[in-house]
Design a protein around this motif. Structure first.
Motif, mmCIF file in Angstrom:
data_model
loop_
_atom_site.group_PDB
_atom_site.id
_atom_site.type_symbol
_atom_site.label_atom_id
_atom_site.label_comp_id
_atom_site.label_asym_id
_atom_site.label_seq_id
_atom_site.Cartn_x
_atom_site.Cartn_y
_atom_site.Cartn_z
ATOM 1 N N CYS A 216 64.053 33.231 43.470
ATOM 2 C CA CYS A 216 65.220 32.379 43.210
ATOM 3 C C CYS A 216 65.812 31.909 44.532
ATOM 4 N N LEU A 218 68.712 30.300 44.884
ATOM 5 C CA LEU A 218 70.139 30.028 44.734
ATOM 6 C C LEU A 218 70.937 31.271 45.087
ATOM 7 N N ASP A 219 72.030 31.066 45.792
ATOM 8 C CA ASP A 219 72.913 32.179 46.105
ATOM 9 C C ASP A 219 74.354 31.695 45.973
ATOM 10 N N SER A 223 75.720 33.858 41.874
ATOM 11 C CA SER A 223 74.258 33.999 41.937
ATOM 12 C C SER A 223 73.741 35.052 40.966
ATOM 13 N N ARG A 227 70.900 34.249 38.230
ATOM 14 C CA ARG A 227 69.614 34.956 38.168
ATOM 15 C C ARG A 227 69.387 35.569 36.791
ATOM 16 N N GLY A 282 66.271 26.520 40.705
ATOM 17 C CA GLY A 282 66.083 27.908 41.091
ATOM 18 C C GLY A 282 64.870 28.143 41.964
ATOM 19 N N GLU A 590 79.156 25.808 42.652
ATOM 20 C CA GLU A 590 78.751 26.262 43.983
ATOM 21 C C GLU A 590 78.717 25.084 44.952
#
Length: 629
Positions: A216, A218-219, A223, A227, A282, A590
């Motif tokens: 993944c 994305l953070d 996040s 996830r 992602g 985000e």
């Protein structure tokens, strides 16, 4: 009675999935595939319709549960006055095999446990014939259960009692001990399935899911929720073909005691665009590619025969019938298998298919000349039918109308054809498509928009609102700062929000062919988050998003809808559409947060773009580039 919907957790092997209640009972499993007949159907009836329960004898035991980090391995801890045990449930991912593993692990003290397996094939109807494995079977003790085409083998070191209609066991677990139970399914004419090492299978399964989750890209603040939602989406993927089912269940009601109960164990074209976007955002391009190829195979053929949904491998015939021997979840009848909406005309699917395949090209998935040929044939057919009424996004059964969203998505189909042709040099009558876009756009604005209310309505000539019009800025039909968009968002908020969540439409005032009453549709509520961000109401968007996150159950799962009166999740569970919409709203927020941080720092960019505008540039229509506006 079955547990509350939100009291279930899902385990799966990307071919099927099981629902595990907090009390240690597996109440739903269709084996070996998502759309196979259920062998545990207590979810839609009672224990007599099939379940597998492992729990302490002490009825006063308390439980907590969690997924092992970034996996689909469920651990339920039971605390009693004598000690604590953990029941670890998972389904190993093995080619050509179907297994369900339950490990009972002693944490401290000694706990007395009971196991009861009530296996009922064919949605709770068929009682299997049970026999012990042969005494000389090298795999050790166990039981074999057979009925018609199905065979299930249970292996465990615990002594099993074969009582009429079920298998039972009593055993004690001490600290440091692990007692395994393995259930394996094969066709009844095959040899018994080979034995697996349950502890090694646990290690392999953990490695698989954690390796997948680590991909993944994305953070940020949300996040963890992203996830978990992507893991749900992966779990609802049918790996052999790449199709993604809407949910692993059928007939969980949209209103408790009602009859809005549908079979969601199939693949909807409508979900295609958002699914592809969520996966690509992602970083999951393999899954996005598999889904894209499934999509092309499914719709291939005569354009006039495109359906709104298909089976796991693209099957077209999904006849709807009622399982009259099941009483339904909390008495919500009928229980349905198959889905009669498969034969409906829903014009929006053309836009969703064209959009999904355009997004796949923008995302860098390999181009395919055959795919473009399919697309051009689809829009050629759409040109002949877009003026017709249809059953719409919500698959109404009260008659066709000129639904506004359907016409908007017809515009999307031609718009994406133009964009694909121009950006990737693909052949097509671009000038003609551009003229059709103008014609459809003008038609929607003239007939779908109510000037007196400054909002787009559910259908041409209708006085009712519909949450699907929230998609107008999300698909790029109008910019988010257009007064008609702002007016529409405010009208949906005013007329369709109940207790802070968005309803699809007012079922008491719309003839959709069914009795009135349902919960708030969670995907629509996430769409509202998106729209609030895009029209500049950032604080309201964050507040609504946090409210929606709070509705997830203790392991992060969402159903299709939420009943604000009874404060319960309702509808099929877990629902892919809800989790896909969560991912999109979280990413948009985000991006907004990154934008805010960027605004507070020195702007050293030559072109004024934010980092996130570059990060999401391959998803050109979904509004990320419009956040700052």
């Amino acid at each position: 009675m079955p547990a509350r919907i939100e009291d279930y957790a899902m385990i799966g092997d990307c071919r099927s999935a099981a629902l595990v209640a907090r009390d240690g009972s597996i109440d739903w499993l269709c084996w070996p595939y998502f759309d196979s007949p259920a062998c545990f159907a207590a979810l839609l009836g009672g224990p007599e319709h099939g379940r597998w329960k492992i729990a302490p004898d002490d009825s006063r035991a308390t439980c907590t549960r969690r997924y092992h980090d970034d996996t689909l391995i469920l651990e339920t801890r039971f605390e009693t006055v004598e000690g604590c045990v953990a029941v670890i449930d998972f389904m190993p991912l093995r080619d050509g095999a179907a297994d369900l593993v339950r490990l009972v692990k002693g944490v401290h003290g000694t706990v007395s446990m009971s196991m009861e397996l009530i296996l009922r094939f064919d949605y709770g109807a068929s009682v299997p014939w049970s026999r012990p494995l042969d005494s000389d079977d090298p795999t050790g003790p166990g039981m074999r259960l057979i009925a018609g085409p199905d065979k299930v083998v249970m292996r465990t070191p615990v002594e099993i009692q074969d009582v009429p209609g079920s298998l039972r066991a009593r055993f004690d677990v001490k600290a440091g001990e692990t007692v395994p139970f393995v259930l394996s399914r094969v066709p009844s004419h095959h040899a018994d399935p080979r034995e697996i090492d349950p502890l090694a299978a646990l290690t392999d399964t953990e490695r698989y899911w954690r390796t997948w989750a680590n991909r993944c890209q994305l953070d940020g603040r949300w996040s963890s929720a992203i996830r978990r939602s992507l893991i749900v989406l992966k779990a609802l993927t049918f790996v052999p073909t790449g199709g993604v089912v809407a949910a692993p269940t059928t007939s969980l009601p949209e209103q408790l005691g009602g009859e809005r109960n549908w079979d969601y164990r199939y693949c909807w074209l409508r979900d295609a665009t958002l699914t592809l976007q969520a996966l690509m955002l992602g970083g999951y391009y393999t899954e996005a590619s598999d889904w894209s190829r499934w999509l092309v195979r499914a719709v291939a053929g005569a354009p006039s025969q495109v359906q709104i949904m298909y089976g796991l491998s693209g099957e077209r015939r999904l006849p709807e019938w009622e399982v009259d021997w099941l009483p339904g979840y909390e008495g919500s009848k009928p229980v349905r298998v198959g889905n009669g909406a498969v034969g409906q005309l829903q014009l929006d699917v053309y836009g969703e298919v064209m959009d999904a395949l355009h997004q796949s090209r923008l995302g860098g998935l390999p181009p395919d000349d055959a795919t473009w040929e399919v697309q051009t044939k689809l829009v050629a057919h759409l040109e002949t039918v877009w003026r017709e009424p249809d059953e719409g996004i919500w698959e109404v059964r009260g008659g066709r109308q000129h639904f506004t969203y359907s016409k908007v998505m017809a515009w999307v189909a031609f718009d994406r054809a133009i964009k694909s042709a121009e950006r990737f040099g693909l052949p097509g009558p671009v000038a003609h498509w551009r003229q059709l876009c103008k014609e459809i756009h003008a038609d929607v604005c003239a007939n779908g928009f109510d000037k007196s209310r400054n909002a787009f309505m559910q259908a041409y000539g209708s006085s009712e609102m519909d949450a699907s019009v929230l998609m107008i800025p999300l698909v790029g039909f109008l910019p988010p700062d257009d007064p008609r968009v702002i007016g529409t968002v405010e009208a949906v908020e005013r007329e369709l929000m109940k207790d802070g969540l968005v309803q699809r439409y007012r079922t008491s005032r719309v003839d959709d062919g069914l009795p009135a009453g349902e919960g708030a549709f969670l995907a629509c509520s996430f769409w509202m988050v998106d729209c609030l961000v895009m029209i500049g109401r950032h604080a309201d968007a964050r507040a609504l998003f946090e409210r929606l996150l709070s509705l997830r159950n203790d392991v992060g799962l969402l159903a299709e809808e939420y009943d604000t009166t009874h404060e319960r999740q309702v509808g099929n569970f877990p629902q892919a559409f809800s989790h896909i919409a969560l991912v999109h709203a979280a990413i948009r927020l985000e991006a907004l947060a990154d934008d805010d941080r960027a605004d507070g720092a020195a702007d050293n960019r030559d072109n004024g773009d934010t980092e996130d505008e570059g990060r999401f540039e391959h998803l050109e229509h979904v509004g990320y580039r419009a956040i700052r506006a």
